[in-house]
Scaffold this active site. Structure first.
Site, mmCIF file in Angstrom:
data_model
loop_
_atom_site.group_PDB
_atom_site.id
_atom_site.type_symbol
_atom_site.label_atom_id
_atom_site.label_comp_id
_atom_site.label_asym_id
_atom_site.label_seq_id
_atom_site.Cartn_x
_atom_site.Cartn_y
_atom_site.Cartn_z
ATOM 1 N N ASN A 9 0.861 -1.183 0.000
ATOM 2 C CA ASN A 9 0.000 0.000 0.000
ATOM 3 C C ASN A 9 0.900 1.235 0.000
ATOM 4 O OD1 ASN A 9 -1.375 2.306 1.063
ATOM 5 N ND2 ASN A 9 -3.062 0.977 1.661
ATOM 6 N N ASP A 11 -0.042 4.470 -0.264
ATOM 7 C CA ASP A 11 -0.751 5.727 0.031
ATOM 8 C C ASP A 11 0.162 6.796 0.623
ATOM 9 O OD1 ASP A 11 -3.139 4.654 -0.780
ATOM 10 O OD2 ASP A 11 -3.897 4.255 1.245
ATOM 11 N N HIS A 12 1.060 6.366 1.516
ATOM 12 C CA HIS A 12 1.826 7.383 2.238
ATOM 13 C C HIS A 12 2.945 8.009 1.413
ATOM 14 C CE1 HIS A 12 -0.718 6.909 5.523
ATOM 15 N NE2 HIS A 12 -0.259 5.748 5.938
ATOM 16 N N ARG A 20 3.611 18.789 0.892
ATOM 17 C CA ARG A 20 4.218 19.983 0.316
ATOM 18 C C ARG A 20 3.446 20.536 -0.880
ATOM 19 N NH1 ARG A 20 9.273 22.600 0.061
ATOM 20 N NH2 ARG A 20 9.322 22.011 2.253
ATOM 21 N N HIS A 52 -5.622 3.648 -1.753
ATOM 22 C CA HIS A 52 -6.947 4.017 -1.248
ATOM 23 C C HIS A 52 -7.286 5.395 -1.804
ATOM 24 C CE1 HIS A 52 -9.626 4.293 2.643
ATOM 25 N NE2 HIS A 52 -10.276 4.639 1.548
ATOM 26 N N ARG A 54 -9.465 8.230 -1.274
ATOM 27 C CA ARG A 54 -10.381 8.734 -0.240
ATOM 28 C C ARG A 54 -11.193 9.910 -0.762
ATOM 29 N NH1 ARG A 54 -9.881 7.646 5.235
ATOM 30 N NH2 ARG A 54 -8.353 6.045 5.703
ATOM 31 N N ARG A 58 -6.786 12.850 0.428
ATOM 32 C CA ARG A 58 -5.674 13.309 1.277
ATOM 33 C C ARG A 58 -4.325 12.753 0.843
ATOM 34 N NH1 ARG A 58 -7.112 10.054 6.769
ATOM 35 N NH2 ARG A 58 -9.077 11.085 6.385
ATOM 36 N N HIS A 59 -4.327 11.603 0.160
ATOM 37 C CA HIS A 59 -3.030 11.126 -0.352
ATOM 38 C C HIS A 59 -3.068 10.866 -1.854
ATOM 39 C CE1 HIS A 59 -5.119 7.565 1.051
ATOM 40 N NE2 HIS A 59 -4.755 7.727 2.312
ATOM 41 N N GLU A 79 -8.614 0.385 -2.837
ATOM 42 C CA GLU A 79 -9.453 0.425 -1.632
ATOM 43 C C GLU A 79 -10.361 1.636 -1.752
ATOM 44 O OE1 GLU A 79 -6.816 0.868 1.635
ATOM 45 O OE2 GLU A 79 -6.022 -1.142 1.461
ATOM 46 N N THR A 109 -6.696 6.636 9.782
ATOM 47 C CA THR A 109 -6.645 5.517 8.859
ATOM 48 C C THR A 109 -7.946 4.742 9.031
ATOM 49 O OG1 THR A 109 -5.391 3.545 8.180
ATOM 50 C CG2 THR A 109 -5.369 4.092 10.531
ATOM 51 N N THR A 110 -8.151 3.709 8.212
ATOM 52 C CA THR A 110 -9.402 2.968 8.301
ATOM 53 C C THR A 110 -9.464 2.264 9.655
ATOM 54 O OG1 THR A 110 -9.083 2.607 5.952
ATOM 55 C CG2 THR A 110 -10.852 1.369 7.004
ATOM 56 N N GLU A 160 -10.806 -9.337 3.287
ATOM 57 C CA GLU A 160 -9.554 -8.908 3.911
ATOM 58 C C GLU A 160 -9.846 -8.747 5.398
ATOM 59 O OE1 GLU A 160 -7.028 -6.047 1.979
ATOM 60 O OE2 GLU A 160 -6.456 -5.173 3.905
ATOM 61 N N HIS A 200 -3.721 -4.304 7.790
ATOM 62 C CA HIS A 200 -3.821 -3.199 8.737
ATOM 63 C C HIS A 200 -2.895 -3.413 9.925
ATOM 64 C CE1 HIS A 200 -5.436 0.457 10.326
ATOM 65 N NE2 HIS A 200 -6.077 0.587 9.185
ATOM 66 N N GLY A 201 -1.931 -2.524 10.035
ATOM 67 C CA GLY A 201 -1.032 -2.533 11.188
ATOM 68 C C GLY A 201 0.012 -3.642 11.168
ATOM 69 N N GLY A 222 1.178 -1.278 4.344
ATOM 70 C CA GLY A 222 1.527 0.064 3.908
ATOM 71 C C GLY A 222 2.502 0.772 4.818
ATOM 72 N N HIS A 223 1.980 1.220 5.956
ATOM 73 C CA HIS A 223 2.744 2.136 6.813
ATOM 74 C C HIS A 223 4.142 1.605 7.161
ATOM 75 C CE1 HIS A 223 2.950 5.445 9.769
ATOM 76 N NE2 HIS A 223 3.799 4.613 10.346
HETATM 77 N N1 PXP Z 1 -5.837 -2.786 4.221
HETATM 78 C C1 PXP Z 1 -6.793 -1.831 4.316
HETATM 79 C C2 PXP Z 1 -8.186 -2.187 3.936
HETATM 80 C C3 PXP Z 1 -6.478 -0.512 4.714
HETATM 81 O O1 PXP Z 1 -7.439 0.410 4.779
HETATM 82 C C4 PXP Z 1 -5.130 -0.209 5.019
HETATM 83 C C5 PXP Z 1 -4.767 1.188 5.394
HETATM 84 O O2 PXP Z 1 -4.994 2.030 4.322
HETATM 85 C C6 PXP Z 1 -4.167 -1.237 4.894
HETATM 86 C C7 PXP Z 1 -4.543 -2.508 4.522
HETATM 87 C C8 PXP Z 1 -2.725 -0.985 5.204
HETATM 88 O O3 PXP Z 1 -2.574 -0.740 6.552
HETATM 89 P P1 PXP Z 1 -1.159 -0.287 7.130
HETATM 90 O O4 PXP Z 1 -0.828 1.020 6.486
HETATM 91 O O5 PXP Z 1 -1.406 -0.185 8.587
HETATM 92 O O6 PXP Z 1 -0.175 -1.363 6.765
#
Ligand code: PXP
Length: 250
Positions: A9, A11-12, A20, A52, A54, A58-59, A79, A109-110, A160, A200-201, A222-223
């Protein structure tokens, strides 16, 4: 032993650029470019790219997704919330997969999974429209039997499972409970012939716990990968995660 797949992911990468350049989207200096990063992730062995879109943009921006659609050679997983504007966008872009997620503007985040029991009526037509366009549909849900069953009933191909509570468990007791819930939901989903993903996480430490959930096919991360890339670059961050995903017992 089955091979666990990785969706990165990114997004970040967009978050950093927007920090910026949100007010100067056409600036020749706008960086970093998510499309270039997606290519690096793919060359490092990622099995897919996840983004994602949104409502507040935002990203990721619409143009990012259009360019990813043209350039991603593995698989593009979008997403998104179930709103008319975003569903129309997905039907125009036709990503390989859509993962429906709940979306509240104020959350960082979600935060929770989709409540498919409460929202079945609105979700079902969207699933049908996306599938008619050739898109595989995933539901981001909490690891609860009722939600797994509801995902099957709305016609999804993939669930998921939300691993956020496991990732953020403060005590061993909560960790054990959450792992039990995830294992149970995964078994249930596999009985319904649903593809089982998780996300997630998930990070380089707690991935060891994820190995204890059966039937997993793909992780969306992602993160942790973006954060690690600051130290070792994206190629290194993706390779390190893939190495930790090896030997998944299935
Ligand atoms: N899966 C879903 C459905 C999410 O919404 C996210 C966060 O955007 C992720 C996975 C990735 O989560 P993380 O950034 O915590 O790894």
């Amino acid at each position: 032993m089955s091979k666990l797949r990785l969706g990165v992911n990114i997004d970040h990468v967009g978050t950093l650029r927007q920090a910026r350049y949100a007010t100067m989207p056409d600036s020749k200096n706008a960086e970093p470019d998510p499309i270039a990063i997606a290519g690096i992730c793919e060359r490092a062995g990622a099995h897919g790219i996840t983004v994602h879109l949104r409502a507040d943009r935002r990203h990721m921006q619409d143009r990012d997704i259009e360019r990813l659609r043209e350039n991603v050679i593995t698989k593009l997983n979008l997403e998104m919330g179930n709103t008319p504007e975003i569903v129309d966008f997905a039907l125009r872009i036709v990503p390989d997969e859509v993962c429906l997620v709940p979306e509240k503007r104020e959350e960082i985040t979600t935060e929770g999974g989709l409540d498919l029991i409460a929202h079945r009526k609105e979700i079902m037509p969207t699933v049908k429209r996306l599938q008619a366009a050739g898109i595989r549909v995933s539901m981001f849900i909490d690891p609860a039997r009722g939600q797994v069953e509801a995902a099957y009933r709305v016609g999804a191909e993939i669930v998921e499972l939300h691993t956020g509570k496991l990732a953020n468990a403060f005590t061993e007791k909560v960790e054990r409970q959450e792992l039990d819930r995830l294992r149970d939901a995964a078994v249930r989903a596999s009985k319904f012939d649903l593809q089982v993903n998780a996300g997630h996480g998930i990070n380089y430490g707690n991935i060891a716990l994820i190995h204890r959930i059966p039937h997993l096919v793909e992780l969306n991360i992602g993160h942790a990968i973006v954060a690690r890339s600051l130290f070792v670059g994206f190629e290194g961050a993706v390779s390190e995660m893939l190495a930790r995903m090896e030997n998944y017992p299935g």
